[in-house]
Design a protein around this motif. Sequence first.
Motif, PDB file in Angstrom:
ATOM      1  N   GLU A  10       0.841  -1.198   0.000  1.00  7.60           N
ATOM      2  CA  GLU A  10       0.000   0.000   0.000  1.00  7.60           C
ATOM      3  C   GLU A  10       0.870   1.240   0.000  1.00  7.60           C
ATOM      4  OE1 GLU A  10      -3.085   0.146   2.829  1.00  7.60           O
ATOM      5  OE2 GLU A  10      -3.839  -1.813   2.230  1.00  7.60           O
ATOM      6  N   HIS A  11       0.500   2.137  -0.875  1.00 12.13           N
ATOM      7  CA  HIS A  11       1.227   3.403  -0.898  1.00 12.13           C
ATOM      8  C   HIS A  11       0.255   4.465  -1.349  1.00 12.13           C
ATOM      9  CE1 HIS A  11       1.466   3.383  -5.365  1.00 12.13           C
ATOM     10  NE2 HIS A  11       1.374   2.076  -5.173  1.00 12.13           N
ATOM     11  N   ILE A  12       0.481   5.663  -0.882  1.00  9.30           N
ATOM     12  CA  ILE A  12      -0.358   6.741  -1.364  1.00  9.30           C
ATOM     13  C   ILE A  12       0.503   7.965  -1.547  1.00  9.30           C
ATOM     14  CG2 ILE A  12      -1.194   7.373   0.962  1.00  9.30           C
ATOM     15  CD1 ILE A  12      -3.946   7.788  -0.753  1.00  9.30           C
ATOM     16  N   ARG A  13       0.345   8.566  -2.698  1.00  2.00           N
ATOM     17  CA  ARG A  13       1.083   9.757  -3.076  1.00  2.00           C
ATOM     18  C   ARG A  13       2.578   9.660  -2.753  1.00  2.00           C
ATOM     19  NH1 ARG A  13      -2.098  15.100  -2.513  1.00  2.00           N
ATOM     20  NH2 ARG A  13      -1.643  14.854  -0.308  1.00  2.00           N
ATOM     21  N   SER A  20       2.485  -1.820   5.146  1.00  2.00           N
ATOM     22  CA  SER A  20       3.101  -2.660   4.111  1.00  2.00           C
ATOM     23  C   SER A  20       4.317  -3.395   4.667  1.00  2.00           C
ATOM     24  CB  SER A  20       3.529  -1.812   2.915  1.00  2.00           C
ATOM     25  OG  SER A  20       2.434  -1.104   2.404  1.00  2.00           O
ATOM     26  N   TYR A  21       5.147  -2.678   5.434  1.00  4.69           N
ATOM     27  CA  TYR A  21       6.337  -3.313   6.012  1.00  4.69           C
ATOM     28  C   TYR A  21       5.937  -4.350   7.068  1.00  4.69           C
ATOM     29  CZ  TYR A  21       8.683   0.614   3.740  1.00  4.69           C
ATOM     30  OH  TYR A  21       9.128   1.525   2.820  1.00  4.69           O
ATOM     31  N   LEU A  42       3.473  -4.503  -6.166  1.00  6.15           N
ATOM     32  CA  LEU A  42       3.392  -3.049  -6.126  1.00  6.15           C
ATOM     33  C   LEU A  42       2.646  -2.612  -7.382  1.00  6.15           C
ATOM     34  CD1 LEU A  42       4.496  -0.386  -4.779  1.00  6.15           C
ATOM     35  CD2 LEU A  42       6.517  -0.645  -6.239  1.00  6.15           C
ATOM     36  N   MET A  43       1.609  -1.805  -7.200  1.00  4.48           N
ATOM     37  CA  MET A  43       0.840  -1.319  -8.354  1.00  4.48           C
ATOM     38  C   MET A  43       0.909   0.194  -8.381  1.00  4.48           C
ATOM     39  SD  MET A  43      -2.489  -3.827  -7.999  1.00  4.48           S
ATOM     40  CE  MET A  43      -2.292  -4.192  -6.263  1.00  4.48           C
ATOM     41  N   ILE A  98      -7.553   0.947   1.691  1.00  2.66           N
ATOM     42  CA  ILE A  98      -7.151   0.372   0.408  1.00  2.66           C
ATOM     43  C   ILE A  98      -7.391  -1.142   0.423  1.00  2.66           C
ATOM     44  CG2 ILE A  98      -5.142  -0.144  -1.055  1.00  2.66           C
ATOM     45  CD1 ILE A  98      -4.124   2.683  -0.460  1.00  2.66           C
ATOM     46  N   GLY A  99      -6.754  -1.829   1.359  1.00  5.12           N
ATOM     47  CA  GLY A  99      -6.750  -3.296   1.334  1.00  5.12           C
ATOM     48  C   GLY A  99      -8.078  -3.949   1.633  1.00  5.12           C
TER      49      GLY A  99
END
Lengths: 321, 254
Positions: A10-13, A20-21, A42-43, A98-99
């Motif tokens: 998960e990542h945002i901006r 995630s870690y 990773l998307m 997100i998830g």
Amino acid sequence: MNKDILVVIEHIRGEVADISYMMIAAARQLAETTEGEVLAVLMGSGVENLAGNLAADKVIYFEDPQLADFTSSTYQQTLEILISEVNPRAVILGHTSIGMEVASLLSAKSDLPLVSTCLSFSGENGLIKFTSQLYGGKILAEGLIPEPIALLTMVPGGYKPEDGQSSTPPLVTTAAPPQFTDLQISIKQYIEPETGDVDITLQPLLIAVGRGIQLEDNIEIAEELAEAIGGVVCASRPVVDQGWLPTSRLVGKSGYRVKPKVYLALGISGAPEHTEGIAGSETIIAINTDPAAPIFNIAKYGVVEDIFDLVPLLTEKIEES
Amino acid sequence: MNIVVLAKLVPDLVEELEIDDSGIALDMTWLRLIINELDDHAIEEAILLKERTGANVTVLAPDIEGVDDILFTAAAKGADRLIKIVGDYESGVNNLGLARVLTPVIKDLQPDLILAGVEAHEDLDGSIGPLLAGYLDLPFIGYVASIELEEGKATATKEYPGGLSAEMEVALPVVLGIQVADEPPRYVAVSKVRQAMKTAEIEELEAGDFDLSGGPTIDRMYQPEVGESATIIDGSLDDIADSLIGIFKELGVQ
Ligand SMILES: Cc1cc2nc3c(=O)[nH]c(=O)nc-3n(C[C@@H](O)[C@H](O)[C@H](O)COP(=O)(O)OP(=O)(O)OC[C@H]3O[C@@H](n4cnc5c(N)ncnc54)[C@H](O)[C@@H]3O)c2cc1C
Ligand SMILES: Cc1cc2nc3c(=O)[nH]c(=O)nc-3n(C[C@H](O)[C@H](O)[C@H](O)COP(=O)(O)OP(=O)(O)OC[C@H]3O[C@@H](n4cnc5c(N)ncnc54)[C@H](O)[C@@H]3O)c2cc1C
């Protein structure tokens, strides 16, 4: 028998979310039992650099302009194909904005079992188990992770982010996502967090009010204490949802993570969504009428009293001294 | 414009929770059930949309003890149609089972918008909203804090951590998971709820047999140790206040 553990990053901006870690750390543990590999997915668009410090055996990077912003449909469609190709033993996603929705959509569309709000995992003789956090953290439930492929959504608390990070960059394979179909969701704009008069993440002393405060007018007793002792008032979500304090004062999953020297919680039960925002505090002190309130699990000091009896007295004594 | 809202009752976390003799489920004997707080927000959001657009609001709920109260309360707030899904909930029904039963019911209602609380604290197999969206082949946006409706589309504000949110546009029909309504759920006087009990009608639909397959099985349920780490400060209020001041001084914040 499937072996590999897939982790959806998960990542945002441009920033990888801590969860995630933690998921990678959990996956490492599971992969030991299943004797498989940890594969991170990773998307995004132009974010390959985010893979750099993931402690995964491999990173599969889906690069596409349509993945630049998160939508549940694009993530679900990409993962559906990937899962059918990789046949992992488990797919770990964050129990987050997100998830969680991607996992539930995948469960229904791909007919895959899903275990949500997993706190930790364990494994023995090739069997892997989940421990999930239910009922606001008041109950834990354990069971076997369904076979052959299970979706798991994870909450923070069981693993340290450091254990999912590595100084050696993992092997990254870039792939194209499937041809997306029937996309109905588009991003219009991001709305920045409202900037308040104070930054609660920088305060050494926070006086936090929860639903136990009961009425908007009662927030004054916390303000008075804060003024006497030199602290700042912040709040749990129900108080902010009522409009009694601005979002800039919100602590927790949907608000801010704070790390004060002292966090004084007044009438806060200690729901997991709140406590994830205060785990970085040096000392937590809780005042709550309910001796079984989960906040006492993470507080260093606890007082089982009515805030309306104790707090004004405390303020008075501080003012006198 | 047809809006369907899903609501259900969940254990009130203010009460003490106990595990039954089986060791794998909550003891329901003395449990107090209340509406899932986020479903209450979903109902409020639907009523606000009705007030702005004249939409028709149907509230759909599993027939768990207390369901009539939450349905009549929704009617008192302005819901137009109340439906309860009658079935055997005794031994527990997971969200997959519920979603499978609700799918054809919702299809029949032909809604433009389906709202549900984004999660419930008892969910173990995912959340009802996106599960339904999956079965209905509809898009899903969760953690929604605000909705605007226009011809054939909705704009939903989705929350991310840290106070960030995103405005997303989506074609109708869509399933939205509500985190918080535009305004706090309104208070309705008991007299208005009583009135609704007389005038509103609750329709009943049979669930038939629940298909719970795919959900995880629980082998053990337990309560985490409470008060493990906290040093409890007790004594008179005066003593406690003095002790706290001592602690503040020691920690260097006073
Ligand atoms: C953060 C927070 C969340 C809460 N959530 C809930 C909840 O989910 N369910 C719940 O039952 N309670 C809840 N309460 C407790 C309750 O005190 C609410 O404040 C109350 O329901 C009023 O809500 P409001 O602020 O929307 O209404 P207001 O805007 O304060 O009141 C609307 C109208 O209703 C009248 N009114 C308000 N409360 C009452 C009352 N108790 N009796 C008679 N008339 C009244 C007011 O005078 C006014 O005319 C909550 C309290 C807090 C602090
Ligand atoms: C997706 C999602 C995201 C969320 N994000 C957040 C978030 O960022 N931050 C957040 O805080 N929550 C968040 N929540 C909500 C969270 O689940 C809890 O509902 C919330 O934290 C509860 O707030 P509370 O402790 O103030 O209220 P409650 O849980 O209602 O607790 C009130 C406490 O006050 C005590 N009390 C009552 N009266 C008194 C008195 N007179 N004196 C002393 N004690 C008293 C009670 O014993 C009780 O323990 C989120 C929920 C979801 C689903």
